[in-house]
Design a protein around this motif. Structure first.
Motif, short mmCIF file in Angstrom:
data_model
loop_
_atom_site.label_atom_id
_atom_site.label_comp_id
_atom_site.label_asym_id
_atom_site.label_seq_id
_atom_site.Cartn_x
_atom_site.Cartn_y
_atom_site.Cartn_z
N VAL A 129 0.87 -1.19 0.00
CA VAL A 129 0.00 0.00 0.00
C VAL A 129 0.90 1.23 0.00
O VAL A 129 1.85 1.31 0.77
CB VAL A 129 -0.92 0.01 1.25
CG1 VAL A 129 -1.76 1.28 1.32
CG2 VAL A 129 -1.84 -1.23 1.25
N LEU A 130 0.60 2.20 -0.87
CA LEU A 130 1.36 3.45 -0.90
C LEU A 130 0.58 4.57 -0.22
O LEU A 130 -0.59 4.79 -0.54
CB LEU A 130 1.68 3.87 -2.34
CG LEU A 130 2.39 2.86 -3.24
CD1 LEU A 130 2.74 3.50 -4.59
CD2 LEU A 130 3.66 2.33 -2.58
N GLY A 131 1.24 5.26 0.72
CA GLY A 131 0.60 6.38 1.39
C GLY A 131 0.86 6.35 2.89
O GLY A 131 1.46 5.40 3.41
N SER A 132 0.40 7.39 3.59
CA SER A 132 0.70 7.48 5.02
C SER A 132 -0.43 8.09 5.83
O SER A 132 -0.24 8.50 6.96
CB SER A 132 1.96 8.33 5.21
OG SER A 132 1.71 9.64 4.73
N GLY A 133 -1.62 8.16 5.24
CA GLY A 133 -2.74 8.78 5.94
C GLY A 133 -3.60 7.77 6.67
O GLY A 133 -3.36 6.56 6.65
N ALA A 134 -4.65 8.32 7.31
CA ALA A 134 -5.62 7.45 7.98
C ALA A 134 -6.38 6.63 6.94
O ALA A 134 -6.84 5.52 7.21
CB ALA A 134 -6.57 8.28 8.82
N ARG A 135 -6.52 7.20 5.74
CA ARG A 135 -7.13 6.44 4.64
C ARG A 135 -6.33 5.15 4.39
O ARG A 135 -6.88 4.06 4.32
CB ARG A 135 -7.13 7.32 3.37
CG ARG A 135 -7.45 6.56 2.09
CD ARG A 135 -7.41 7.49 0.89
NE ARG A 135 -6.15 8.21 0.76
CZ ARG A 135 -6.00 9.34 0.07
NH1 ARG A 135 -7.01 9.89 -0.55
NH2 ARG A 135 -4.83 9.93 0.00
N GLU A 136 -5.01 5.30 4.30
CA GLU A 136 -4.18 4.13 4.04
C GLU A 136 -4.17 3.17 5.23
O GLU A 136 -4.09 1.96 5.05
CB GLU A 136 -2.75 4.56 3.67
CG GLU A 136 -2.63 5.14 2.27
CD GLU A 136 -3.17 6.56 2.14
OE1 GLU A 136 -3.27 7.26 3.16
OE2 GLU A 136 -3.52 6.97 1.02
N HIS A 137 -4.27 3.72 6.44
CA HIS A 137 -4.36 2.84 7.61
C HIS A 137 -5.64 1.99 7.50
O HIS A 137 -5.61 0.78 7.73
CB HIS A 137 -4.35 3.65 8.91
CG HIS A 137 -4.23 2.81 10.15
ND1 HIS A 137 -4.20 3.34 11.40
CD2 HIS A 137 -4.15 1.46 10.33
CE1 HIS A 137 -4.09 2.37 12.31
NE2 HIS A 137 -4.08 1.21 11.67
N SER A 138 -6.75 2.63 7.14
CA SER A 138 -8.00 1.85 7.05
C SER A 138 -7.94 0.86 5.88
O SER A 138 -8.49 -0.24 5.97
CB SER A 138 -9.21 2.78 6.95
OG SER A 138 -9.24 3.46 5.71
#
Ligand SMILES: Nc1ncnc2c1ncn2[C@@H]1O[C@H](COP(=O)(O)OP(=O)(O)O)[C@@H](O)[C@H]1O
Ligand SMILES: [Mg+2]
Length: 421
Positions: free
Chosen positions: A5-14
C-alpha cells in the motif's frame, strides 16, 4: 497475495486494516506508512518519486498487487509504469487520473455525457476571465484547473473578490501551474455528499456515500481542510436519491468511459451537491476520499481485497457488495494550527493506553513511534472512527475516545454528524 500500500494517511491505515482481514492477504507492506500502520503491516521507506524503486521493492518482496492511496502518484503515472512491468495495481492510469488532475477535462467529460454539473466557462487569459465577470451573477466559484491540494477553489461573493481571485491564480501564480487555466462556475446552493463506486472495464459497482465536514471549525467556520470528519448514512439521502445518483451519474460515467481512450479501473469518488433533490457533479476524484474511506470500509462486509483483485482481472461483475446497516462517524484529531502552520513531534501521551474495540478504531495519519511512544507527525493526526446503531450512538463512542485522548496540542470539531442528518 502479497500487497504493498502506498501512502501514510488514515485512509491508508484503514485500507491496510481492511486488506489485512482478507483471507487472501499473505504479506502486507506499506510505504511510507505511519505508527498505526506499523502495527499491522511492514512499513518500508521507498522513494515514491522514483518509480524504479517501487518496482525494485515489488520484485524483491514478490508483491502481487500495489494499492495506491493518494492522487499524486496516480497523476505521476505510477499505475501505468507498474502495470507495464507486469505488476497489478489498484488505482487508475494517468490518462484516467486526468478526471481529477484537470477540472476542465472533467467538466468537458461531464458535458459530453450529459451528466448534470454546474454551468461553467474555462479561461487561459486573465483579461478574458475578468471581462466575463461582467456578464454573470454572484456568488460564483473560481477553480484552478490542476491539483492544488484542496486549496484551489474559491467562492467569490462579488465582482471585486472574483477579480482578485483571478489575478491571484493566473498572475501571481498562487497555485503554480495548476492555476494557468481556471474555470468559473455557477454556484450551487445545496448539501454535499461524497459518493463512491468501483469500476473495471466491464462494469461498475456502487459502494456507498459519506457526508464530509471540510471546514476546520464547528458550524462550518474557518478555512477548508482535507476533511475534519464525516459520517454515513444520512437521513437526507433517500433511496430515491441514491437511485438517481446511480442511474444519472454513475452509469452515465461508466458509459462515457467506453468512448474514451483509457480504461478506468479502481474506485471513483463523485463529489456531489444536491439541490432540490437533483445531484450535480462538482468534481471527480480518482481515489478514496480521506476521511470517507475510513467510514465506508468499516461498513463493508465483502472481502475488500477480493473486490480489488477482481478489478485487476475485469471480474468485478462476479462480486456482490454487502454493507452492514451500522452508522459510522469519523472524527479527525488535528494538530493545533492545521491547516496552516503547526508543530510536529509532539507527544500524544494517552494514545498508547487506548485500545481499539468492537465499536471504535483509531486510524492513524500523521503519527510516528519513538521509543514506544506516539508522537504527532503531520496536520491531521488521528481518525477516530466509531460504529453504532444510530449516528448518535456512533458519535458518542467517538467523542468518548477523543475525551480520553485529551491531547492538549490538538483540536477536533465537536459537531461531526450532529446536524445534517
Ligand atoms: N459549483 C459549486 N457550487 C457551490 N460550492 C462549490 C462548487 N464547486 C465547489 N464548491 C465547494 O468548494 C469545495 C471544493 O471544490 P472541489 O471542486 O471539490 O475542489 P477540490 O476538492 O479540488 O478543492 C467543494 O467541496 C464545495 O464545498
Ligand atoms: Mg473536493
Amino acid at each position: 497475495m502479497n500487497i504493498l500500500v502506498l501512502g501514510s494517511g488514515a485512509r491508508e491505515h484503514s485500507i491496510c486494516w481492511a486488506v489485512k482481514k482478507s483471507k487472501s492477504c499473505e504479506k502486507l507492506f506499506c510505504s511510507p506508512g505511519n505508527a498505526g500502520i506499523q502495527k499491522i503491516a511492514v512499513c518500508e521507506f521507498i522513494n515514491l518519486k522514483k518509480k524504479i524503486q517501487i518496482l525494485d521493492f515489488c520484485k524483491n518482496n514478490s508483491i502481487d498487487l500495489v494499492i495506491i492511496g493518494p492522487e499524486e502518484y496516480l497523476a505521476d503515472g505510477v499505475s501505468d509504469y507498474l502495470q507495464n512491468k507486469g505488476i497489478k495495481t489498484f488505482g487508475p492510469v494517468k490518462k484516467a487520473a486526468k478526471l481529477e488532475t484537470s477540472k476542465s477535462f472533467a467538466k468537458s467529460f461531464l458535458l459530453k455525457n450529459k451528466i448534470l454539473t454546474p454551468k461553467y466557462r474555462k479561461f487561459t487569459a486573465v483579461n478574458k476571465a475578468i471581462n466575463y465577470l461582467n456578464s454573470i451573477n454572484f456568488p460564483i466559484v473560481i477553480k484552478a484547473d490542476g491539483l492544488a491540494a484542496g486549496k484551489g477553489v474559491i467562492i467569490c461573493k462579488n465582482l471585486n473578490e472574483a477579480e482578485q481571485t483571478i489575478k491571484l491564480m493566473m498572475k501571481k501564480k498562487k497555485f503554480g501551474d495548476a492555476g494557468k487555466k481556471i474555470i468559473i462556475e455557477e454556484f450551487i446552493d445545496g448539501f454535499e455528499i461524497s459518493y463512491f463506486s468501483f469500476f473495471d472495464k466491464k462494469t461498475f459497482l456502487p459502494l456507498g456515500y459519506a457526508l464530509d465536514h471540510k471546514r476546520a471549525f464547528d458550524n462550518d467556520l474557518g478555512p477548508n481542510t482535507g476533511g475534519m470528519g464525516c459520517f454515513t448514512p444520512s437521513k437526507k439521502v433517500s433511496k430515491n436519491l441514491e437511485k438517481k445518483i446511480i442511474k444519472n451519474i454513475i452509469e452515465k460515467t461508466f458509459l462515457g468511459f467506453k468512448k474514451e481512450s483509457f480504461t478506468y479501473r479502481g474506485i471513483l469518488f463523485f463529489g456531489l451537491i444536491i439541490k432540490n433533490n437533483e445531484p450535480y457533479v462538482i468534481e471527480y476524484n480518482v481515489r478514496f476520499g480521506d476521511p470517507e474511506c475510513q467510514t465506508l470500509l468499516r461498513k463493508l462486509n465483502t472481502d475488500f481485497l477480493e473486490i480489488i483483485a477482481s478489478i485487476t482481472k475485469d471480474e468485478l461483475g462476479k462480486i456482490k457488495i454487502t454493507n452492514s446497516r451500522k452508522s459510522v462517524v469519523c472524527v479527525v484529531l488535528a494538530s493545533k494550527g492545521y491547516p496552516e502552520s503547526y508543530n510536529k513531534e509532539i507527544l500524544i501521551p494517552n494514545l498508547k493506553k487506548i485500545k481499539d474495540d468492537e465499536k471504535t478504531i483509531i486510524f492513524h495519519a500523521g503519527t510516528k513511534n519513538l521509543s514506544s511512544n506516539y508522537f504527532s507527525n503531520g496536520g491531521r493526526v488521528l481518525s477516530v472512527t466509531s460504529t453504532g446503531k444510530t449516528i448518535e450512538e456512533a458519535r458518542k463512542s467517538a467523542y468518548k475516545v477523543l475525551k480520553k485522548l485529551n491531547w492538549k496540542d490538538g483540536f477536533y470539531r465537536k459537531d461531526i454528524g450532529f446536524k445534517n442528518f
